[in-house]
Design a protein around this motif. Structure first.
Motif, PDB file in Angstrom:
ATOM      1  N   TYR A  38       0.865  -1.275   0.021  1.00  0.00           N
ATOM      2  CA  TYR A  38       0.140   0.132   0.077  1.00  0.00           C
ATOM      3  C   TYR A  38       0.774   1.299  -0.051  1.00  0.00           C
ATOM      4  O   TYR A  38       0.302   2.236  -0.745  1.00  0.00           O
ATOM      5  CB  TYR A  38      -1.031  -0.079   1.284  1.00  0.00           C
ATOM      6  N   ASN A  39       1.829   1.087   0.695  1.00  0.00           N
ATOM      7  CA  ASN A  39       2.922   2.477   0.636  1.00  0.00           C
ATOM      8  C   ASN A  39       3.459   2.680  -0.657  1.00  0.00           C
ATOM      9  O   ASN A  39       3.447   3.828  -1.132  1.00  0.00           O
ATOM     10  CB  ASN A  39       4.080   2.219   1.527  1.00  0.00           C
ATOM     11  N   GLY A  44       3.266   5.614  -5.572  1.00  0.00           N
ATOM     12  CA  GLY A  44       3.209   5.859  -6.780  1.00  0.00           C
ATOM     13  C   GLY A  44       2.021   6.895  -7.238  1.00  0.00           C
ATOM     14  O   GLY A  44       2.248   7.813  -8.564  1.00  0.00           O
ATOM     15  N   VAL A  45       1.042   6.738  -6.732  1.00  0.00           N
ATOM     16  CA  VAL A  45      -0.106   7.620  -7.213  1.00  0.00           C
ATOM     17  C   VAL A  45       0.308   9.177  -7.079  1.00  0.00           C
ATOM     18  O   VAL A  45      -0.077   9.877  -7.767  1.00  0.00           O
ATOM     19  CB  VAL A  45      -1.336   7.393  -6.367  1.00  0.00           C
ATOM     20  N   LEU A  46       0.818   9.271  -5.726  1.00  0.00           N
ATOM     21  CA  LEU A  46       1.208  10.741  -5.469  1.00  0.00           C
ATOM     22  C   LEU A  46       2.361  11.048  -6.460  1.00  0.00           C
ATOM     23  O   LEU A  46       2.206  12.535  -6.749  1.00  0.00           O
ATOM     24  CB  LEU A  46       2.014  10.814  -3.984  1.00  0.00           C
ATOM     25  N   GLY A 138     -13.741   4.484  -2.846  1.00  0.00           N
ATOM     26  CA  GLY A 138     -14.350   3.240  -3.380  1.00  0.00           C
ATOM     27  C   GLY A 138     -12.793   2.251  -3.214  1.00  0.00           C
ATOM     28  O   GLY A 138     -13.400   1.002  -2.879  1.00  0.00           O
ATOM     29  N   PHE A 139     -11.679   2.546  -3.485  1.00  0.00           N
ATOM     30  CA  PHE A 139     -10.569   1.716  -3.473  1.00  0.00           C
ATOM     31  C   PHE A 139     -10.558   1.117  -1.940  1.00  0.00           C
ATOM     32  O   PHE A 139     -10.283   0.083  -1.753  1.00  0.00           O
ATOM     33  CB  PHE A 139      -9.276   2.463  -3.846  1.00  0.00           C
ATOM     34  N   VAL A 140     -10.516   2.018  -1.110  1.00  0.00           N
ATOM     35  CA  VAL A 140     -10.210   1.691   0.305  1.00  0.00           C
ATOM     36  C   VAL A 140     -11.346   0.718   0.677  1.00  0.00           C
ATOM     37  O   VAL A 140     -10.932  -0.441   1.299  1.00  0.00           O
ATOM     38  CB  VAL A 140     -10.193   2.853   1.243  1.00  0.00           C
ATOM     39  N   GLY A 141     -12.549   1.026   0.374  1.00  0.00           N
ATOM     40  CA  GLY A 141     -13.547   0.008   1.098  1.00  0.00           C
ATOM     41  C   GLY A 141     -13.500  -1.230   0.295  1.00  0.00           C
ATOM     42  O   GLY A 141     -13.492  -2.440   0.878  1.00  0.00           O
ATOM     43  N   MET A 224       5.140  -6.003  -7.523  1.00  0.00           N
ATOM     44  CA  MET A 224       4.270  -6.278  -8.225  1.00  0.00           C
ATOM     45  C   MET A 224       2.824  -6.066  -7.765  1.00  0.00           C
ATOM     46  O   MET A 224       1.862  -5.866  -8.650  1.00  0.00           O
ATOM     47  CB  MET A 224       4.509  -7.815  -8.767  1.00  0.00           C
ATOM     48  N   GLY A 225       2.648  -6.211  -6.521  1.00  0.00           N
ATOM     49  CA  GLY A 225       1.411  -6.105  -5.924  1.00  0.00           C
ATOM     50  C   GLY A 225       1.083  -4.646  -5.900  1.00  0.00           C
ATOM     51  O   GLY A 225      -0.261  -4.467  -6.179  1.00  0.00           O
ATOM     52  N   ALA A 226       1.972  -3.899  -5.815  1.00  0.00           N
ATOM     53  CA  ALA A 226       1.720  -2.255  -5.754  1.00  0.00           C
ATOM     54  C   ALA A 226       1.339  -1.859  -7.168  1.00  0.00           C
ATOM     55  O   ALA A 226       0.549  -0.990  -7.287  1.00  0.00           O
ATOM     56  CB  ALA A 226       2.849  -1.669  -5.585  1.00  0.00           C
ATOM     57  N   LEU A 227       2.110  -2.596  -8.119  1.00  0.00           N
ATOM     58  CA  LEU A 227       1.781  -2.098  -9.801  1.00  0.00           C
ATOM     59  C   LEU A 227       0.304  -2.576 -10.019  1.00  0.00           C
ATOM     60  O   LEU A 227      -0.489  -1.707 -10.490  1.00  0.00           O
ATOM     61  CB  LEU A 227       2.632  -2.822 -10.594  1.00  0.00           C
ATOM     62  N   ASN A 228      -0.168  -3.613  -9.626  1.00  0.00           N
ATOM     63  CA  ASN A 228      -1.663  -4.203  -9.733  1.00  0.00           C
ATOM     64  C   ASN A 228      -2.531  -3.234  -9.055  1.00  0.00           C
ATOM     65  O   ASN A 228      -3.700  -2.910  -9.891  1.00  0.00           O
ATOM     66  CB  ASN A 228      -1.847  -5.653  -9.194  1.00  0.00           C
TER      67      ASN A 228
END
Length: 248
Positions: A38-39, A44-46, A138-141, A224-228
């Protein structure tokens, strides 16, 4: 009188204690693993957001406006290079080192920021903010649901992948037809599909930990998890924006 020499009278307590410690260690490792994912994803989004904001700063006087209105090869490089990196990471993750995957992930998020800058030129800032916070909520939920649910979502995931392929095909068709009705259908379907993929991918990523725990594959699995999850969030955000966004 207790038979202190009988191993059956003493084995159970020790086995239970050992099992409890092992379970606690596994749970702690799983939490650290998911938190790292998640970090990475949030960072990456930031980073993509900052790059998009800087690249589009100034509106019609911005670098982004000049690049994307020119229609030169640089436009296609910005558009296609993130896709190329995703394919390279997906098919070459076993060959690349963790450090290489990290560099590729950050390069991907920067290039995505350049590509996403067009949204800041096309839509109002208020629309972008509304779509972002809607996608974030939505993503968090949905990710929390995928993490905590006991229901197996693997069959649901297969259905979503088929739906994703359908969206891609419909989007290609709509490039030529320019149908507003088809665009609306694609946007609604896109939100629903990536919402489902968020829950599905979270459960799949969580399940992956049992296979990589204690190995040198943990670092790769985190990237890879963060990328997905990044892709799930960004796509859900873009489809929401296409539904509710007001254009400049």
């Amino acid at each position: 009188m207790a038979n202190w020499s009988d191993p059956q009278t003493t084995a159970a307590p020790f086995a239970t204690a050992a099992g409890t410690r092992a379970d606690a260690a596994y749970d702690a490792g799983l939490r650290s693993y998911m938190l790292s994912i998640y970090n990475y994803m949030a960072s990456g989004v930031l980073l993509s957001g900052i790059v998009a904001l800087l690249f589009s700063w100034g509106g019609e006087t911005s670098v982004a406006y000049s690049v994307f209105t020119s229609g030169g090869p640089l436009v296609w490089l910005i558009i296609l290079s993130p896709l190329a990196i995703v394919f390279a990471m997906s098919f070459g993750q076993n060959k690349f080192s963790t450090g290489t995957l990290q560099v590729m992930f950050w390069a991907f998020t920067v290039l995505m920021g350049l590509s996403l800058s067009t949204l800041l030129l096309r839509y109002t800032g208020t629309s972008v903010a509304q779509a972002f916070f809607a996608a974030a909520a939505g993503f968090v939920g949905l990710s929390l649901y995928g993490y905590t649910t006991k229901k197996d979502l693997s069959g649901f995931g297969s259905f979503l992948i088929v739906g994703l392929i359908g969206i891609i095909v419909a989007s290609i068709i709509n490039i030529f037809t320019q149908s507003s009705v088809l665009s609306l259908i694609i946007s609604i379907a896109g939100v629903l599909i990536f919402a489902g993929l968020t829950a599905y991918d979270t459960q799949r990523i969580k399940s992956m930990y049992q296979y990589v725990a204690g190995t040198d594959m943990v670092g790769k699995a985190v990237i890879m998890g963060a990328l997905n999850l990044y892709l799930d969030f960004i796509n859900m955000f873009q489809f929401i924006l296409s539904l509710i966004g007001s254009r400049d």
